[in-house]
Design a protein around this motif. Structure first.
Motif, PDB file in Angstrom:
ATOM      1  N   ILE A 102      38.096  42.711  42.962  1.00 20.62           N
ATOM      2  CA  ILE A 102      36.761  42.210  43.274  1.00 20.62           C
ATOM      3  C   ILE A 102      36.888  40.850  43.943  1.00 20.62           C
ATOM      4  CG2 ILE A 102      34.562  41.416  42.310  1.00 20.62           C
ATOM      5  CD1 ILE A 102      34.938  43.413  40.043  1.00 20.62           C
ATOM      6  N   ARG A 103      36.161  40.685  45.036  1.00 22.77           N
ATOM      7  CA  ARG A 103      36.123  39.403  45.726  1.00 22.77           C
ATOM      8  C   ARG A 103      34.874  38.643  45.304  1.00 22.77           C
ATOM      9  NH1 ARG A 103      37.478  36.260  49.953  1.00 22.77           N
ATOM     10  NH2 ARG A 103      35.740  35.077  50.843  1.00 22.77           N
ATOM     11  N   CYS A 104      35.035  37.332  45.058  1.00 19.02           N
ATOM     12  CA  CYS A 104      33.902  36.455  44.776  1.00 19.02           C
ATOM     13  C   CYS A 104      34.244  35.081  45.342  1.00 19.02           C
ATOM     14  CB  CYS A 104      33.627  36.393  43.271  1.00 19.02           C
ATOM     15  SG  CYS A 104      34.976  35.655  42.323  1.00 19.02           S
ATOM     16  N   ASP A 105      33.379  34.110  45.134  1.00 20.35           N
ATOM     17  CA  ASP A 105      33.632  32.776  45.665  1.00 20.35           C
ATOM     18  C   ASP A 105      34.892  32.144  45.074  1.00 20.35           C
ATOM     19  OD1 ASP A 105      31.419  32.956  47.231  1.00 20.35           O
ATOM     20  OD2 ASP A 105      30.124  31.740  45.950  1.00 20.35           O
ATOM     21  N   ALA A 106      35.332  32.648  43.913  1.00 20.19           N
ATOM     22  CA  ALA A 106      36.534  32.116  43.266  1.00 20.19           C
ATOM     23  C   ALA A 106      37.814  32.758  43.791  1.00 20.19           C
ATOM     24  CB  ALA A 106      36.443  32.309  41.759  1.00 20.19           C
ATOM     25  N   GLY A 107      37.701  33.787  44.634  1.00 19.97           N
ATOM     26  CA  GLY A 107      38.878  34.462  45.163  1.00 19.97           C
ATOM     27  C   GLY A 107      38.827  35.957  44.921  1.00 19.97           C
ATOM     28  N   VAL A 108      40.001  36.584  44.925  1.00 23.23           N
ATOM     29  CA  VAL A 108      40.124  38.029  44.720  1.00 23.23           C
ATOM     30  C   VAL A 108      40.870  38.273  43.412  1.00 23.23           C
ATOM     31  CG1 VAL A 108      40.987  40.205  45.673  1.00 23.23           C
ATOM     32  CG2 VAL A 108      40.177  38.417  47.210  1.00 23.23           C
ATOM     33  N   THR A 109      40.273  39.052  42.528  1.00 25.82           N
ATOM     34  CA  THR A 109      40.909  39.316  41.236  1.00 25.82           C
ATOM     35  C   THR A 109      42.181  40.133  41.413  1.00 25.82           C
ATOM     36  OG1 THR A 109      39.685  41.378  40.888  1.00 25.82           O
ATOM     37  CG2 THR A 109      38.653  39.342  40.119  1.00 25.82           C
ATOM     38  N   ASP A 110      43.119  39.975  40.484  1.00 29.68           N
ATOM     39  CA  ASP A 110      44.314  40.819  40.505  1.00 29.68           C
ATOM     40  C   ASP A 110      43.971  42.254  40.122  1.00 29.68           C
ATOM     41  OD1 ASP A 110      46.041  38.830  41.301  1.00 29.68           O
ATOM     42  OD2 ASP A 110      46.623  38.279  39.267  1.00 29.68           O
ATOM     43  N   MET A 111      43.045  42.409  39.192  1.00 28.51           N
ATOM     44  CA  MET A 111      42.661  43.754  38.743  1.00 28.51           C
ATOM     45  C   MET A 111      41.308  43.668  38.052  1.00 28.51           C
ATOM     46  SD  MET A 111      44.595  46.295  36.002  1.00 28.51           S
ATOM     47  CE  MET A 111      46.047  46.583  37.011  1.00 28.51           C
ATOM     48  N   ALA A 112      40.493  44.698  38.276  1.00 31.21           N
ATOM     49  CA  ALA A 112      39.233  44.836  37.554  1.00 31.21           C
ATOM     50  C   ALA A 112      39.139  46.265  37.051  1.00 31.21           C
ATOM     51  CB  ALA A 112      38.041  44.516  38.452  1.00 31.21           C
ATOM     52  N   ILE A 113      38.750  46.417  35.782  1.00 29.99           N
ATOM     53  CA  ILE A 113      38.690  47.725  35.136  1.00 29.99           C
ATOM     54  C   ILE A 113      37.293  47.896  34.550  1.00 29.99           C
ATOM     55  CG2 ILE A 113      39.741  49.238  33.398  1.00 29.99           C
ATOM     56  CD1 ILE A 113      42.134  47.214  33.392  1.00 29.99           C
ATOM     57  N   ASP A 173      28.748  46.567  34.747  1.00 32.96           N
ATOM     58  CA  ASP A 173      28.130  45.860  33.627  1.00 32.96           C
ATOM     59  C   ASP A 173      29.038  45.795  32.394  1.00 32.96           C
ATOM     60  OD1 ASP A 173      28.051  48.506  32.990  1.00 32.96           O
ATOM     61  OD2 ASP A 173      25.913  48.578  32.490  1.00 32.96           O
ATOM     62  N   ASP A 174      30.285  46.238  32.551  1.00 30.98           N
ATOM     63  CA  ASP A 174      31.247  46.170  31.447  1.00 30.98           C
ATOM     64  C   ASP A 174      32.654  46.069  32.027  1.00 30.98           C
ATOM     65  OD1 ASP A 174      32.466  46.152  28.997  1.00 30.98           O
ATOM     66  OD2 ASP A 174      32.207  48.301  28.613  1.00 30.98           O
ATOM     67  N   LEU A 175      32.942  44.895  32.604  1.00 33.22           N
ATOM     68  CA  LEU A 175      34.185  44.707  33.340  1.00 33.22           C
ATOM     69  C   LEU A 175      35.251  44.013  32.501  1.00 33.22           C
ATOM     70  CD1 LEU A 175      33.001  43.434  36.849  1.00 33.22           C
ATOM     71  CD2 LEU A 175      34.361  45.482  36.432  1.00 33.22           C
ATOM     72  N   GLU A 176      36.489  44.426  32.740  1.00 35.85           N
ATOM     73  CA  GLU A 176      37.651  43.676  32.269  1.00 35.85           C
ATOM     74  C   GLU A 176      38.343  43.113  33.500  1.00 35.85           C
ATOM     75  OE1 GLU A 176      41.924  44.140  29.874  1.00 35.85           O
ATOM     76  OE2 GLU A 176      40.505  45.826  29.953  1.00 35.85           O
ATOM     77  N   ILE A 177      38.533  41.806  33.519  1.00 33.22           N
ATOM     78  CA  ILE A 177      39.211  41.140  34.620  1.00 33.22           C
ATOM     79  C   ILE A 177      40.609  40.760  34.162  1.00 33.22           C
ATOM     80  CG2 ILE A 177      39.208  39.125  36.153  1.00 33.22           C
ATOM     81  CD1 ILE A 177      37.033  41.128  36.790  1.00 33.22           C
ATOM     82  N   VAL A 178      41.617  41.133  34.954  1.00 35.76           N
ATOM     83  CA  VAL A 178      43.019  40.880  34.611  1.00 35.76           C
ATOM     84  C   VAL A 178      43.615  39.904  35.613  1.00 35.76           C
ATOM     85  CG1 VAL A 178      45.288  41.907  34.229  1.00 35.76           C
ATOM     86  CG2 VAL A 178      43.210  43.207  33.645  1.00 35.76           C
ATOM     87  N   GLU A 179      44.247  38.859  35.102  1.00 28.64           N
ATOM     88  CA  GLU A 179      44.956  37.888  35.938  1.00 28.64           C
ATOM     89  C   GLU A 179      46.438  37.932  35.569  1.00 28.64           C
ATOM     90  OE1 GLU A 179      45.844  35.136  38.774  1.00 28.64           O
ATOM     91  OE2 GLU A 179      43.912  36.143  38.466  1.00 28.64           O
ATOM     92  N   ALA A 180      47.287  38.213  36.558  1.00 32.58           N
ATOM     93  CA  ALA A 180      48.727  38.334  36.311  1.00 32.58           C
ATOM     94  C   ALA A 180      49.454  37.048  36.684  1.00 32.58           C
ATOM     95  CB  ALA A 180      49.301  39.494  37.112  1.00 32.58           C
TER      96      ALA A 180
END
Length: 342
Positions: free
Chosen positions: A233-244, A248-255
């Motif tokens: 997912i892209r947002c103003d903070a950058g691009v996530t490593d992974m979103a699951i 409305d019920d996201l897990e964001i993963v940063e590696a």
């Protein structure tokens, strides 16, 4: 922000020949010396003090795109379903005489008069799938024809593939020096003494680009382990490593590539930044190549951040933060998101 060029380099005989002749190994600058003015010769020497450089060229049909190129822009050389190498643009010139010394003119389109050298370069084997996973790209795109990307797409390539250019690093160091000088003046320090900080120095590793591949490989391995659909997912903070999960019920993963305190702290900050900008985040997760020290593990869990790490046998272990801590973290950020979007 740098322009990012996606440059097919193995798709036809001419491209493969150019790749072999001027990309597989650097070209001695003496090869083009006869076509250079003294001023241009000195520019090349300043840019390439080793007196050699890799080169790429384009014919007149790419004039408009090449007009956008500047030193520090990034080129992804593609072919055989992979990014074969990533380079940083050095000198850019429109000079048929130089092009003809490097490559035989095209029978229909003429000289490869758009010539650029590469200030830094590294060979890679990045599957197209890693670019397709970025929010602005499409699965199955084989990147036919040169593309000059700016704005969102360029930013996603640079952040999504974790590319650091020599030019960007030099600019960052220059900005850091300027900040230290200003602070030293205000605080009454001697500027020269304040600037003697080794950690601010950028040492260029032999003309190579910095492309962090370990984190991408760790994410790929974890995705295979999960066996579920993931996205970025892209947002103003950058691009996530992974979103699951669902919106409305996201897990964001940063590696992260290591378990140092600095890396874990950085991951915590990035997750909070993503949570601020992305609605629906309910779980924050840090993915590591090994178990961190107990104090860091405890810190993450108390903050409501889940840890996933590889054990000594290569299996993923998940340390789930307590539900109450996870809910508290999501609730803490949700009001901030509402305020930011009003």
């Amino acid at each position: 922000m740098p322009t990012v060029v996606i440059q097919p380099s193995l798709g036809n005989p001419d491209a493969r020949r150019h790749w072999k002749d001027t990309m597989v190994r650097p070209v001695p600058l003496g090869r083009i010396d006869a076509a250079l003015t003294e001023e241009l010769r000195q520019e090349f020497i300043r840019m390439h003090p080793d007196n050699e450089a890799r080169f790429w060229g384009m014919t007149a049909n790419q004039d408009k795109g090449v007009d956008k190129l500047r030193t520090g822009d990034v080129v992804l050389f593609t072919g055989a379903n992979h990014v074969q190498g990533i380079g940083e643009v050095g000198l850019v010139l429109r000079n048929a005489a130089v092009g003809d010394l490097l490559w035989k003119p095209h029978p229909d389109r003429g000289s490869y008069h758009n010539v650029y050298s590469l200030k830094s370069f590294t060979f890679t084997q990045i599957p197209y799938a890693e670019i397709w996973a970025l929010p602005s790209f499409n699965t199955g795109d084989n990147f036919m024809g040169a593309r000059f990307l700016t704005g969102t797409k360029a930013d996603e390539i640079l952040t999504g593939l974790d590319i650091t250019t020599r030019t960007a690093a030099e600019r960052e160091r220059s900005a850091q020096q300027a900040e230290v000088e200003r602070a030293a003046k205000v605080l009454g320090f001697v500027a020269d003494e304040a600037l003697h900080v080794e950690s601010t120095e950028y040492v260029h590793p032999g003309g190579r680009m910095t492309v962090n591949r370990f984190e991408a490989l760790l994410v790929r391995r974890y995705r295979e382990h999960l066996g579920v659909e993931t996205r970025r997912i892209r947002c103003d903070a950058g691009v996530t490593d992974m979103a699951i999960g669902t919106d409305d019920d996201l897990e964001i993963v940063e590696a992260k590539s290591n378990t140092s305190r600095l890396s874990v702290r950085t991951a915590i900050g990035q997750l909070l930044d993503y949570g601020y900008h992305i609605p629906g985040v309910r779980t924050f997760t840090i993915l590591l190549p090994a178990q961190p020290e107990p104090s860091l593990e405890s810190l993450c869990l108390r903050l409501g951040i889940t840890l996933v790490y590889l054990d000594s046998e290569g299996h993923f272990t998940r340390c789930e933060a307590a539900r109450g801590a996870r809910v508290a973290m999501a609730a803490l950020l949700a009001p901030l998101l509402e305020q930011a979007t009003v």
